[in-house]
Structures are given as C-alpha cells and as structure tokens.
Design a protein around this motif. Structure first.
Motif, PDB file in Angstrom:
ATOM      1  N   UNK A 115       0.805  -1.228   0.000  1.00 42.36           N
ATOM      2  CA  UNK A 115       0.000   0.000   0.000  1.00 42.36           C
ATOM      3  C   UNK A 115       0.835   1.274   0.000  1.00 42.36           C
ATOM      4  N   UNK A 116       2.168   1.144   0.060  1.00 40.91           N
ATOM      5  CA  UNK A 116       3.067   2.301   0.034  1.00 40.91           C
ATOM      6  C   UNK A 116       4.217   1.998  -0.930  1.00 40.91           C
ATOM      7  N   UNK A 117       4.942   3.027  -1.358  1.00 41.22           N
ATOM      8  CA  UNK A 117       6.021   2.810  -2.329  1.00 41.22           C
ATOM      9  C   UNK A 117       7.184   1.991  -1.778  1.00 41.22           C
ATOM     10  N   UNK A 118       7.855   1.293  -2.691  1.00 36.36           N
ATOM     11  CA  UNK A 118       9.126   0.624  -2.403  1.00 36.36           C
ATOM     12  C   UNK A 118      10.213   1.544  -2.955  1.00 36.36           C
ATOM     13  N   UNK A 119      11.194   1.858  -2.131  1.00 37.61           N
ATOM     14  CA  UNK A 119      12.227   2.824  -2.509  1.00 37.61           C
ATOM     15  C   UNK A 119      13.582   2.141  -2.558  1.00 37.61           C
ATOM     16  N   UNK A 120      14.515   2.735  -3.313  1.00 37.64           N
ATOM     17  CA  UNK A 120      15.892   2.238  -3.398  1.00 37.64           C
ATOM     18  C   UNK A 120      15.937   0.748  -3.725  1.00 37.64           C
ATOM     19  N   UNK A 121      15.245   0.370  -4.780  1.00 37.51           N
ATOM     20  CA  UNK A 121      15.176  -1.024  -5.198  1.00 37.51           C
ATOM     21  C   UNK A 121      16.446  -1.433  -5.946  1.00 37.51           C
ATOM     22  N   UNK A 122      17.002  -2.575  -5.574  1.00 39.95           N
ATOM     23  CA  UNK A 122      18.157  -3.164  -6.243  1.00 39.95           C
ATOM     24  C   UNK A 122      17.899  -4.653  -6.417  1.00 39.95           C
ATOM     25  N   UNK A 123      18.487  -5.237  -7.466  1.00 42.85           N
ATOM     26  CA  UNK A 123      18.298  -6.666  -7.686  1.00 42.85           C
ATOM     27  C   UNK A 123      19.598  -7.326  -8.122  1.00 42.85           C
ATOM     28  N   UNK A 124      19.675  -8.605  -7.864  1.00 44.44           N
ATOM     29  CA  UNK A 124      20.759  -9.442  -8.361  1.00 44.44           C
ATOM     30  C   UNK A 124      20.153 -10.783  -8.734  1.00 44.44           C
ATOM     31  N   UNK A 125      20.784 -11.471  -9.666  1.00 45.74           N
ATOM     32  CA  UNK A 125      20.261 -12.779 -10.060  1.00 45.74           C
ATOM     33  C   UNK A 125      21.380 -13.645 -10.616  1.00 45.74           C
TER      34      UNK A 125
END
Length: 166
Positions: free
Chosen positions: A57-67
């Motif tokens: 219900x609120x924003x996700x901030x500073x998103x990073x990913x690895x795979x």
C-alpha cells in the motif's frame, strides 16, 4: 496498587507497539514476482522475463536486484547454499501496485547446455534477490528461485526452496 498500575502501563505500551507494527506491516511495500516466463528457448539463446510487482500500500524505494541463472546436473529439491552475484542493479521506485519487467539472457556458458536442458539431463534455474526500503526506512528483501519444469511447453515454476520475503 503501584505494581498493578505499573503492570497495566507496561501492558498498554506493549499493545500500542503491537498495533503500530501491525499497521506498518499492513501499509508497507511488498515487492515480489508477479509472474515469469521463458520468452526464448533455442540453441544459443535462453531468455527469461520476470515481472516484479509492489503489492503493498506504500512505495518501495531504493530497489536493487541481483540474479544468477545456472544449470545443474540434478533436480534440486532442498535448500542448497546459494551464492548470488555481488553486483546489484538499480531498479525503479515502485508505487503501490507498480510493476516493472526484467529480461534476463543466459550467458553463453548456460546456453551451451541447451540440448541437455531440452532432453532433461540438466536443469535450468534462476535465483535472485530484490532489496528495497519501505517508507518507514526498513530494509526489505525478497528471494526467489524458479526452474524450468517442462522444456517442451517452456513451463517455469517456483522452486520448493529459497523463496521468501520479509
């Protein structure tokens, strides 16, 4: 009487803290995989598309990913130690119900196993992690593992391990 008042105040404070945490858990960002597909499966070219969603219900901030895409000689059915790359790619801030798509091409070292994957003598896995902050400044993480369960139909499924979010 003072002890009873103190105990009552402690109980009330605990209830307030629990209510605040419950509210934050209800309102926070929850980032995960909405769906995924094997968009290319041919000699020399294996591509998986992953759709990420913030179902919170609120924003996700500073998103990073690895795979990490990998091929194994056996079907893995229990949690094995997983080493993900240490390179983190930035992603967009995700508003509530926001989505973004990631297209992952297998490196050449994986694509050379195409025939073995197709005939079922080796197994394709994609493991990854998404890290982000919720609006309360709490760091969050979602780990995922998907595997190619049917090369003929290009069916990917969640693994029975390494999937979770906090």
């Amino acid at each position: 009487m003072a002890k009873a008042s103190e105990k009552s105040a402690t109980t009330a404070a605990g209830s307030v803290t629990a209510s605040q945490q419950s509210f934050r858990d209800d309102q926070r960002a929850w980032v995960g995989l909405e769906n995924f597909s094997l968009t290319s499966f041919e000699q020399g070219k294996i591509v998986i598309t992953v759709n990420v969603i913030n179902s919170g219900k609120t924003p996700a901030q500073d998103l990073f990913s690895t795979n990490k895409m990998t091929v194994l000689p056996v079907r893995v059915s229990a949690a094995e130690p997983v080493m993900l790359p240490i390179e983190w790619a930035p992603g967009p801030a995700l508003p509530p119900q926001g989505r973004y798509q990631v297209t992952l091409s297998a490196p050449g070292g994986i694509s050379i196993h195409y025939q073995n994957i197709k005939d079922g003598s080796k197994f394709l896995y994609l493991l990854g992690e998404l890290k982000y902050d919720d609006v309360y400044g709490q760091g969050r993480s979602t780990k995922f593992c998907v595997t190619l369960t049917d090369p003929e139909t290009k069916q990917l499924s969640f693994c029975n391990f390494f999937n979770g979010m906090n």
